[in-house]
Scaffold this motif. Structure first.
Motif, mmCIF file in Angstrom:
data_model
loop_
_atom_site.group_PDB
_atom_site.id
_atom_site.type_symbol
_atom_site.label_atom_id
_atom_site.label_comp_id
_atom_site.label_asym_id
_atom_site.label_seq_id
_atom_site.Cartn_x
_atom_site.Cartn_y
_atom_site.Cartn_z
ATOM 1 N N GLY A 152 0.863 -1.367 0.036
ATOM 2 C CA GLY A 152 0.121 0.200 -0.024
ATOM 3 C C GLY A 152 0.913 1.221 -0.183
ATOM 4 N N LYS A 153 0.465 2.276 0.620
ATOM 5 C CA LYS A 153 1.164 3.515 0.776
ATOM 6 C C LYS A 153 2.170 3.487 1.857
ATOM 7 N N ALA A 154 3.225 3.835 1.508
ATOM 8 C CA ALA A 154 4.476 3.865 2.416
ATOM 9 C C ALA A 154 5.551 5.161 2.121
ATOM 10 N N GLU A 155 6.104 5.391 3.165
ATOM 11 C CA GLU A 155 6.934 6.313 3.164
ATOM 12 C C GLU A 155 8.435 6.207 2.577
ATOM 13 N N ALA A 156 9.132 7.018 2.012
ATOM 14 C CA ALA A 156 10.321 6.573 1.325
ATOM 15 C C ALA A 156 11.526 6.193 2.578
ATOM 16 N N GLY A 157 12.097 5.385 2.554
ATOM 17 C CA GLY A 157 13.006 4.870 3.482
ATOM 18 C C GLY A 157 12.516 4.146 4.545
ATOM 19 N N GLN A 158 11.283 3.904 4.579
ATOM 20 C CA GLN A 158 10.706 3.043 5.549
ATOM 21 C C GLN A 158 10.835 1.806 5.357
ATOM 22 N N THR A 159 11.236 0.810 6.385
ATOM 23 C CA THR A 159 11.660 -0.552 6.224
ATOM 24 C C THR A 159 10.114 -1.352 6.543
ATOM 25 N N LEU A 160 9.709 -1.867 5.400
ATOM 26 C CA LEU A 160 8.512 -2.787 5.528
ATOM 27 C C LEU A 160 8.831 -4.266 5.624
ATOM 28 N N THR A 161 7.918 -4.903 5.961
ATOM 29 C CA THR A 161 7.913 -6.404 6.106
ATOM 30 C C THR A 161 6.734 -7.074 5.586
ATOM 31 N N ALA A 162 7.083 -8.247 4.729
ATOM 32 C CA ALA A 162 6.289 -8.819 4.096
ATOM 33 C C ALA A 162 6.289 -10.506 4.751
ATOM 34 N N ARG A 163 5.255 -11.253 4.904
ATOM 35 C CA ARG A 163 5.264 -12.435 5.539
ATOM 36 C C ARG A 163 4.839 -13.398 4.408
ATOM 37 N N PHE A 164 5.558 -14.409 4.030
ATOM 38 C CA PHE A 164 5.070 -15.568 3.067
ATOM 39 C C PHE A 164 5.011 -16.682 3.824
ATOM 40 N N LYS A 165 4.260 -17.703 3.722
ATOM 41 C CA LYS A 165 4.210 -19.033 4.252
ATOM 42 C C LYS A 165 5.003 -19.923 3.035
ATOM 43 N N VAL A 166 6.079 -20.606 3.512
ATOM 44 C CA VAL A 166 6.820 -21.327 2.543
ATOM 45 C C VAL A 166 6.619 -23.160 3.039
ATOM 46 N N THR A 167 5.943 -23.713 1.979
ATOM 47 C CA THR A 167 5.944 -25.285 2.378
ATOM 48 C C THR A 167 6.589 -26.086 1.689
ATOM 49 N N ALA A 230 11.836 -19.587 -6.721
ATOM 50 C CA ALA A 230 10.435 -19.009 -6.452
ATOM 51 C C ALA A 230 10.500 -17.394 -6.737
ATOM 52 N N LYS A 231 9.427 -17.061 -7.532
ATOM 53 C CA LYS A 231 9.198 -15.847 -7.930
ATOM 54 C C LYS A 231 8.028 -15.146 -7.399
ATOM 55 N N LEU A 232 8.256 -14.085 -6.920
ATOM 56 C CA LEU A 232 7.135 -13.126 -6.413
ATOM 57 C C LEU A 232 7.279 -11.778 -6.603
ATOM 58 N N THR A 233 6.077 -10.996 -6.449
ATOM 59 C CA THR A 233 6.144 -9.689 -6.753
ATOM 60 C C THR A 233 5.915 -8.803 -5.797
ATOM 61 N N LEU A 234 6.597 -7.627 -5.289
ATOM 62 C CA LEU A 234 6.183 -6.619 -4.188
ATOM 63 C C LEU A 234 5.639 -5.278 -4.701
ATOM 64 N N THR A 235 4.769 -4.865 -4.328
ATOM 65 C CA THR A 235 4.195 -3.637 -4.932
ATOM 66 C C THR A 235 4.129 -2.646 -3.793
ATOM 67 N N ALA A 236 4.200 -1.313 -4.275
ATOM 68 C CA ALA A 236 4.149 -0.077 -2.888
ATOM 69 C C ALA A 236 3.894 1.099 -3.699
ATOM 70 N N ASP A 237 3.310 2.109 -2.940
ATOM 71 C CA ASP A 237 3.024 3.325 -3.527
ATOM 72 C C ASP A 237 3.896 4.213 -2.595
ATOM 73 N N ILE A 238 5.255 4.775 -2.852
ATOM 74 C CA ILE A 238 6.063 5.409 -1.972
ATOM 75 C C ILE A 238 5.877 6.838 -2.074
ATOM 76 N N VAL A 239 5.715 7.567 -1.083
ATOM 77 C CA VAL A 239 5.499 8.896 -0.861
ATOM 78 C C VAL A 239 6.485 9.574 -0.213
ATOM 79 N N LYS A 240 6.783 10.764 -0.254
ATOM 80 C CA LYS A 240 7.882 11.581 0.356
ATOM 81 C C LYS A 240 7.650 11.493 2.015
ATOM 82 N N ASP A 241 6.304 12.085 2.257
ATOM 83 C CA ASP A 241 5.976 11.975 3.704
ATOM 84 C C ASP A 241 4.395 11.427 3.991
ATOM 85 N N LEU A 242 4.506 10.261 4.676
ATOM 86 C CA LEU A 242 3.256 9.687 4.831
ATOM 87 C C LEU A 242 2.101 10.502 5.816
#
Length: 258
Positions: A152-167, A230-242
């Motif tokens: 979604g919307k995130a601030e530039a330089g912010q560290t984001l975390t995505a979790r995936f289940k791997v079987t 394994a191939k996956l895609t990460l998406t985000a809308d990066i803004v200067k100031d959230l």
């Protein structure tokens, strides 16, 4: 005469001091992995014994390149006791023949010992061509619960975390290795442990992007799954100031968005 006796005693003391030292004796000083599939973390433990008569301490182990990670027994090794030096070679993105060294520095009679690891990294196409269908069926198998994540919307330089289940739906332990992306802004939050056959683990990826605007990152997770990466895609809308983006006007006055 007294000077001669003193000289002889000093000589004997010096010899005794030299002999009173730890001796680092390895079972072997070279290991050949042979042919290994690209993506695995090839690890070997060199075992040694202190065959001297004083405690032995390993001060440092230095690898010849960043692709090799060393580990070793950190506590003093008493005479007659054993220890280990471990060398782990990351084969992800490094097809072809390799020959690497780790240098062991200690207080032993020989203060520096060089250990060697070598082998030939085959890409997955080469590896598959050498295996029978029955052997290929024994490979670990990486299955993701999803191949997309939107921050979604995130601030530039912010560290984001995505979790995936791997079987692991294969027959051998699944070992995840390198992560690659065009932005070099994706990595593991923690190094994943091997996943046993039939088991599922949560793998956390961290994403840090400073480029503004809508972003879409193609990410590849390599492993010892011979069937492919394994191939996956990460998406985000990066803004200067959230915070600035979350203000709306109410009665002519800016208030935080609720």
């Amino acid at each position: 005469m007294k000077h001669l006796v003193f000289l002889l005693l000093s000589l004997f003391a010096t010899v005794a001091t030299v002999r009173a030292q730890g001796v680092l004796t390895f079972d072997k000083e070279q290991h050949d992995f042979g042919s290994i599939p690209e993506g695995v973390m090839a690890a070997h433990e060199f075992r040694f014994k202190n065959t001297g008569n004083q405690p032995l301490i390993i001060a440092n182990v230095q690898a010849s390149c960043g692709c090799t990670t060393p580990d070793w027994t950190k506590t003093p090794i008493l005479p007659g006791k054993s220890g280990m030096v471990k060398a782990v070679y990351s084969s992800a993105g490094r097809p072809g023949v390799f020959n690497k060294t780790v240098t062991v520095v200690s207080n032993a009679t020989t203060p520096s010992t060089v250990l060697t690891i070598k082998g030939n990294v085959l890409n997955k196409e080469q590896m598959r061509s050498r295996l029978t269908p029955a052997q290929l069926a024994q490979s670990p198998r990486l299955t993701l619960d999803s191949n997309r994540h939107d921050f979604g919307k995130a601030e530039a330089g912010q560290t984001l975390t995505a979790r995936f289940k791997v079987t692991n739906t294969g027959k051998q332990d699944l070992v995840l290795s390198a992560i690659t992306s065009q932005c070099y802004c994706v990595g593991y939050k923690n190094v994943p442990s091997p996943i046993r056959p039939g088991e599922t683990a949560v793998v956390e990826l961290v994403y840090n992007q400073r480029r503004l605007g809508p972003q879409q990152e193609a990410v590849v997770i390599t492993s010892n799954d011979l069937n492919g990466d394994a191939k996956l895609t990460l998406t985000a809308d990066i803004v200067k100031d959230l915070n600035a983006g979350s203000m709306v006007k109410e009665s002519g006055t800016s208030v935080p968005f609720k």
